[in-house]
Design a protein around this motif. Sequence first.
Motif, PDB file in Angstrom:
ATOM      1  N   SER A  60       0.820  -1.207   0.000  1.00  0.00           N
ATOM      2  CA  SER A  60       0.000   0.000   0.000  1.00  0.00           C
ATOM      3  C   SER A  60       0.863   1.272   0.000  1.00  0.00           C
ATOM      4  N   SER A  61       1.881   1.288   0.836  1.00  0.00           N
ATOM      5  CA  SER A  61       2.753   2.456   0.958  1.00  0.00           C
ATOM      6  C   SER A  61       3.879   2.387  -0.057  1.00  0.00           C
ATOM      7  N   GLU A  62       4.604   3.494  -0.173  1.00  0.00           N
ATOM      8  CA  GLU A  62       5.675   3.584  -1.172  1.00  0.00           C
ATOM      9  C   GLU A  62       6.950   4.107  -0.525  1.00  0.00           C
ATOM     10  N   LEU A  63       8.047   3.405  -0.754  1.00  0.00           N
ATOM     11  CA  LEU A  63       9.356   3.851  -0.299  1.00  0.00           C
ATOM     12  C   LEU A  63       9.946   4.714  -1.405  1.00  0.00           C
ATOM     13  N   LEU A  64      10.032   6.013  -1.166  1.00  0.00           N
ATOM     14  CA  LEU A  64      10.479   6.959  -2.194  1.00  0.00           C
ATOM     15  C   LEU A  64      11.999   7.072  -2.260  1.00  0.00           C
ATOM     16  N   ALA A  65      12.648   7.015  -1.110  1.00  0.00           N
ATOM     17  CA  ALA A  65      14.108   7.120  -1.038  1.00  0.00           C
ATOM     18  C   ALA A  65      14.545   6.530   0.297  1.00  0.00           C
ATOM     19  N   TRP A  66      15.770   6.022   0.341  1.00  0.00           N
ATOM     20  CA  TRP A  66      16.272   5.444   1.584  1.00  0.00           C
ATOM     21  C   TRP A  66      17.786   5.385   1.559  1.00  0.00           C
ATOM     22  N   VAL A  67      18.360   5.289   2.759  1.00  0.00           N
ATOM     23  CA  VAL A  67      19.799   5.091   2.902  1.00  0.00           C
ATOM     24  C   VAL A  67      20.045   4.292   4.178  1.00  0.00           C
ATOM     25  N   VAL A  68      20.889   3.270   4.060  1.00  0.00           N
ATOM     26  CA  VAL A  68      21.344   2.498   5.216  1.00  0.00           C
ATOM     27  C   VAL A  68      22.722   3.031   5.579  1.00  0.00           C
ATOM     28  N   MET A  69      22.810   3.632   6.750  1.00  0.00           N
ATOM     29  CA  MET A  69      24.082   4.141   7.264  1.00  0.00           C
ATOM     30  C   MET A  69      24.646   3.120   8.251  1.00  0.00           C
ATOM     31  N   PRO A  70      25.908   3.250   8.653  1.00  0.00           N
ATOM     32  CA  PRO A  70      26.475   2.255   9.571  1.00  0.00           C
ATOM     33  C   PRO A  70      25.669   2.042  10.856  1.00  0.00           C
ATOM     34  N   ASP A  71      25.039   3.101  11.378  1.00  0.00           N
ATOM     35  CA  ASP A  71      24.317   2.960  12.647  1.00  0.00           C
ATOM     36  C   ASP A  71      22.876   3.475  12.614  1.00  0.00           C
ATOM     37  N   HIS A  72      22.336   3.731  11.435  1.00  0.00           N
ATOM     38  CA  HIS A  72      20.943   4.164  11.357  1.00  0.00           C
ATOM     39  C   HIS A  72      20.401   4.015   9.937  1.00  0.00           C
ATOM     40  N   TRP A  73      19.096   4.263   9.822  1.00  0.00           N
ATOM     41  CA  TRP A  73      18.406   4.195   8.533  1.00  0.00           C
ATOM     42  C   TRP A  73      17.513   5.407   8.403  1.00  0.00           C
ATOM     43  N   GLY A  75      14.437   6.911   5.683  1.00  0.00           N
ATOM     44  CA  GLY A  75      13.583   6.596   4.551  1.00  0.00           C
ATOM     45  C   GLY A  75      12.522   7.653   4.350  1.00  0.00           C
ATOM     46  N   LEU A  76      12.192   7.902   3.103  1.00  0.00           N
ATOM     47  CA  LEU A  76      11.057   8.761   2.748  1.00  0.00           C
ATOM     48  C   LEU A  76       9.934   7.824   2.325  1.00  0.00           C
ATOM     49  N   ILE A  77       8.847   7.871   3.061  1.00  0.00           N
ATOM     50  CA  ILE A  77       7.734   6.947   2.862  1.00  0.00           C
ATOM     51  C   ILE A  77       6.452   7.717   2.590  1.00  0.00           C
ATOM     52  N   ARG A  78       5.773   7.339   1.499  1.00  0.00           N
ATOM     53  CA  ARG A  78       4.417   7.857   1.252  1.00  0.00           C
ATOM     54  C   ARG A  78       3.466   6.796   1.791  1.00  0.00           C
ATOM     55  N   LEU A  79       2.710   7.171   2.818  1.00  0.00           N
ATOM     56  CA  LEU A  79       1.839   6.222   3.495  1.00  0.00           C
ATOM     57  C   LEU A  79       0.617   5.904   2.647  1.00  0.00           C
ATOM     58  N   GLY A  80       0.348   4.627   2.477  1.00  0.00           N
ATOM     59  CA  GLY A  80      -0.774   4.177   1.656  1.00  0.00           C
ATOM     60  C   GLY A  80      -2.065   4.012   2.444  1.00  0.00           C
ATOM     61  N   ASP A  81      -3.125   3.724   1.712  1.00  0.00           N
ATOM     62  CA  ASP A  81      -4.469   3.586   2.285  1.00  0.00           C
ATOM     63  C   ASP A  81      -4.571   2.499   3.344  1.00  0.00           C
ATOM     64  N   LEU A  82      -3.799   1.452   3.195  1.00  0.00           N
ATOM     65  CA  LEU A  82      -3.942   0.291   4.072  1.00  0.00           C
ATOM     66  C   LEU A  82      -2.961   0.282   5.233  1.00  0.00           C
ATOM     67  N   ASP A  83      -2.111   1.289   5.345  1.00  0.00           N
ATOM     68  CA  ASP A  83      -1.063   1.279   6.361  1.00  0.00           C
ATOM     69  C   ASP A  83      -1.276   2.327   7.438  1.00  0.00           C
ATOM     70  N   TYR A  84      -0.712   2.015   8.589  1.00  0.00           N
ATOM     71  CA  TYR A  84      -0.631   2.891   9.750  1.00  0.00           C
ATOM     72  C   TYR A  84       0.868   3.004  10.025  1.00  0.00           C
ATOM     73  N   LEU A  85       1.396   4.209  10.133  1.00  0.00           N
ATOM     74  CA  LEU A  85       2.848   4.400  10.183  1.00  0.00           C
ATOM     75  C   LEU A  85       3.538   3.542  11.245  1.00  0.00           C
ATOM     76  N   PRO A  86       3.065   3.500  12.491  1.00  0.00           N
ATOM     77  CA  PRO A  86       3.766   2.647  13.472  1.00  0.00           C
ATOM     78  C   PRO A  86       3.804   1.170  13.074  1.00  0.00           C
ATOM     79  N   SER A  87       2.740   0.667  12.490  1.00  0.00           N
ATOM     80  CA  SER A  87       2.722  -0.734  12.056  1.00  0.00           C
ATOM     81  C   SER A  87       3.679  -0.968  10.900  1.00  0.00           C
TER      82      SER A  87
END
Length: 157
Positions: A60-73, A75-87
């Motif tokens: 449902s949601s879309e990952l627009l951009a992301w980066v995995v760094m040595p100690d963190h992540w 992401g730019l996320i467009r939340l879709g109709d079926l998703d709740y951000l914490p879930s």
Amino acid sequence: MSALSPVRRGHAALRRGRASVTHQVYLVTFTTFARLTLFKDPDCASAVARALIDRRLWVSSELLAWVVMPDHWHGLIRLGDLDYLPSLVQRIKSNTSRHARQANPALERTWATGYHDRAIREDEALIHAARYLVMNPVRAGLVERVGDYPFWDARWL
């Protein structure tokens, strides 16, 4: 807060006022457990990168951009109709943790509890956030050019 309301501290305080709005773009960040540099290991970072683009996470949601760094992540996320951000964040962390442990069986915990999110409200801010995100490896001194870092992607490429 009233005298009868518990005082929220830590991650509970971060959730106060947090919204999960359909079609909203969020800049999401979460860190590794104890800020360990787990993803200096290219096998572990590759496993997490593969897990991030697993289509089952993005029904449902879309990952627009992301980066995995040595100690963190990030992401730019467009939340879709079926998703709740914490879930959705919980699914991302769970899926990436599973893959990280496959690459490094000695790994007990991958991610710290909680995450940070910020709603991106304008298209101009979205491009600025995407540039900020993909420039992380350069600012951290990991590479001289964005294209030299293997653990990122953006839909605008």
